[in-house]
Design an enzyme around this catalytic site. Structure first.
Site, mmCIF file in Angstrom:
data_model
loop_
_atom_site.group_PDB
_atom_site.id
_atom_site.type_symbol
_atom_site.label_atom_id
_atom_site.label_comp_id
_atom_site.label_asym_id
_atom_site.label_seq_id
_atom_site.Cartn_x
_atom_site.Cartn_y
_atom_site.Cartn_z
ATOM 1 N N LYS A 261 38.941 29.280 38.417
ATOM 2 C CA LYS A 261 38.260 29.970 39.524
ATOM 3 C C LYS A 261 37.151 29.076 40.063
ATOM 4 C CE LYS A 261 35.220 33.914 40.442
ATOM 5 N NZ LYS A 261 34.526 35.075 39.852
ATOM 6 N N ASP A 266 28.608 32.964 44.947
ATOM 7 C CA ASP A 266 29.138 34.311 45.158
ATOM 8 C C ASP A 266 27.999 35.255 45.503
ATOM 9 O OD1 ASP A 266 30.491 36.701 45.209
ATOM 10 O OD2 ASP A 266 30.554 36.891 43.019
ATOM 11 N N LYS A 273 25.411 41.560 46.180
ATOM 12 C CA LYS A 273 24.768 41.771 44.881
ATOM 13 C C LYS A 273 23.321 42.180 45.108
ATOM 14 C CE LYS A 273 27.722 38.354 42.625
ATOM 15 N NZ LYS A 273 28.380 39.206 41.627
ATOM 16 N N ASP A 285 29.690 30.583 39.213
ATOM 17 C CA ASP A 285 30.957 31.277 39.408
ATOM 18 C C ASP A 285 32.133 30.319 39.598
ATOM 19 O OD1 ASP A 285 32.035 33.775 39.192
ATOM 20 O OD2 ASP A 285 31.863 34.286 41.315
ATOM 21 N N ASP A 344 33.049 42.046 46.194
ATOM 22 C CA ASP A 344 32.462 41.295 45.078
ATOM 23 C C ASP A 344 33.465 41.081 43.948
ATOM 24 O OD1 ASP A 344 30.488 39.897 43.766
ATOM 25 O OD2 ASP A 344 29.582 41.671 42.849
ATOM 26 N N GLU A 346 36.016 39.053 44.268
ATOM 27 C CA GLU A 346 36.670 38.042 45.093
ATOM 28 C C GLU A 346 37.412 36.984 44.288
ATOM 29 O OE1 GLU A 346 33.849 35.880 43.216
ATOM 30 O OE2 GLU A 346 33.535 37.850 44.090
ATOM 31 N N ARG A 348 39.409 37.101 41.775
ATOM 32 C CA ARG A 348 40.816 37.410 41.504
ATOM 33 C C ARG A 348 41.670 37.216 42.757
ATOM 34 N NH1 ARG A 348 39.339 43.337 39.558
ATOM 35 N NH2 ARG A 348 37.523 42.087 38.912
#
Length: 492
Positions: A261, A266, A273, A285, A344, A346, A348
């Site tokens: 990933k 993010d 967030k 991330d 959020d 995202e 996946r």
């Protein structure tokens, strides 16, 4: 730093610091240790008594031996823990403690005497080198003045196993990959972007003989990567789909894919967030992509007879007038439609298209790594990654590889019933389910994008970052996953 494995006895070694390992509650001085104590005027026994040293794993105490004429300037005692519980990771942690103590005592040379694990000198030497290299790594790139101004440890003599140059070189090459991953994760999001990640991939390819393919946005559009591009829409920086390939000489025994990933930042998107969410840490991330790059660097140097593809769909998850909205429907490259009920979730979405791409390569197994869910941290804490797999053989291989690496994994269930929480009335699925079992539903979501290939998913949200010093990990990025991935590839 130079490492040498030598059969020089502890009694005869000369240098700045001599470090000796002791098992817990077994700190009596017998044999050559009694002779060493006598040689240095009872200093070992005195140090044990004064510090109440018990040999607990990772502990260390030290003292000066004598004047300028002494063959050894400092004695360091390190704890190994219980003898019956000795693991390779015990040696890594003890070696790290010895190295940190030697640096604190301003030793340029260190003699290190630790036991051999399971009569395996190769794995023992490798673990010790890893512990020292990783413990002494300091990332001062963004400081105007380095805080690391003391004398540097220049030479380590491993007392006992002689030779072992192969083990030393292998460990140093693996650590170089770990350090690359650490530095990618630790760097801020204005330094590590999708563009700089692509540049890093090209540099790795040039330096280590990898094949690099960078797919631009229009390439991804042609491949129908609607899930990945849906996340990327809001960023002012272009997305980069990165594909590195290591090909051995001759016909490879197996073909593998490692998918990481790669969210370089993010924000959460329109489901932004909030305060206290740790948004300032969302540079981490891309920890899965960083581990993928680190593994690529190590494997390209180790040259196994296995073909390995390293893949990451790299972008930012930002906020703008172009951002995907809660309620939007995206279509992934395998035709599956996804109702976005949380922007959020995202990672996946980016992994979905990356997994489809990986399977089309015709590989024998796919592993993905992702800082995917806070739910996994709630379940397993900060030190343990979650493992989900459709294939028991691959899962067992990863567990064994992680055990050798000292990187903790715990296999979690792919509870198919929980997929009900991802069902959508208007699309094939939603991208998030209910809060209970959140890391499981995330894994079940990813499973929809791998048809037949044996696959495993590692949720590494906890162990990619350390808030305090822990063994051979300093505060900050840990490079988690690199050593497990490398061990997995080398074991096949």
């Amino acid at each position: 730093m130079e490492f040498r494995a030598t059969d020089t006895p502890r009694l005869d070694w000369t240098g700045d610091g001599l470090a000796i390992g002791f098992f817990e509650d077994a700190v009596e001085l017998t044999g050559d240790l009694a002779q060493l104590d006598e040689k240095f005027g009872g200093i070992l026994q005195e140090l044990i008594a004064e510090t109440e040293f018990k040999g607990k794993e990772g502990s260390s105490v030290s003292t000066r031996v004598g004047g300028s004429g002494s063959p050894v300037r400092k004695i360091i005692l390190v704890g190994l823990g219980k003898a019956e519980a000795l693991k390779l990771n015990s040696l890594r942690r003890s070696a790290a403690a010895a190295a940190r103590s030697a640096k604190k005592e301003k030793c340029k040379t260190l003699g290190l005497s630790l036991p051999v694990w399971n009569n395996d000198s190769l794995l023992t030497v490798g673990a010790i080198v890893e512990g020292i290299e990783l413990a002494l790594h300091q990332d001062n790139r963004f400081k105007s003045e380095s805080e690391d101004k003391g004398l540097q440890l220049e030479q380590v003599d491993l007392l006992g196993p002689s030779g072992q140059e192969e083990a030393i070189n292998r460990a140093k090459q693996i650590c170089a990959g770990v350090i690359l991953a650490r530095e990618l994760v630790a760097a801020p999001a204005n330094e590590v972007t999708p563009v700089t990640m692509a540049e890093t991939a090209l540099k790795l390819a040039e330096e280590y003989g990898l094949v690099a393919e960078i797919l631009e946005q229009e390439d991804c559009e042609k491949l129908g990567m609607g899930a990945f591009l849906g996340v990327a829409k809001a960023s002012d920086l272009p997305p980069k789909f990165i594909h590195l390939t290591y090909k051995p000489e001759g016909t490879p025994r197996r073909k593998l894919a490692i998918v990481g990933k790669g969210l370089t930042f993010d924000s959460g998107g329109l489901n932004i967030k909030g305060v206290g969410s740790g948004i300032e840490m969302m540079k981490i991330d891309m920890g899965g992509a960083a581990a993928t790059f680190g593994a690529a660097k190590a494997i390209a140097q180790l040259k196994p007879d296995v073909e390995v593809h390293f893949i990451t769909a790299t972008t930012e998850n930002m906020i703008s007038g172009r951002a995907m909205r809660p309620g939007d429907i995206l279509k992934a490259s395998n035709g599956k439609t996804i109702e976005v009920n949380n922007t959020d979730a995202e990672g996946r979405l980016t992994l979905a298209d990356a997994l489809v791409f990986a399977e089309k390569l015709g590989v024998d197994a796919i592993i993905d790594l992702a800082t995917l869910t806070g739910a996994c941290v709630i379940a397993l804490g900060d030190d343990i990654a979650g493992l989900w797999s459709t294939d028991d053989a691959v899962a067992n291989q990863l567990v064994q590889a992680a055990e050798v690496a000292g990187e903790k994994l715990w296999r979690m269930p792919l509870e198919e019933k929980y997929f009900d929480g991802l069902k959508s009335p208007i699309a094939d699925m939603k991208n998030t389910g209910p809060r209970p079992g959140g890391s499981i539903t995330a894994a079940l979501f990813l499973k929809q994008f791998v048809k037949e290939t044996p696959w495993a998913h590692l949720d590494v949200a906890g162990p990619v970052w350390a808030d305090k010093e822990n063994g051979y990990n300093n505060v900050g990025a840990t490079g988690y996953g690199v050593r497990t991935l490398v061990n997995w590839v080398l074991s096949l």
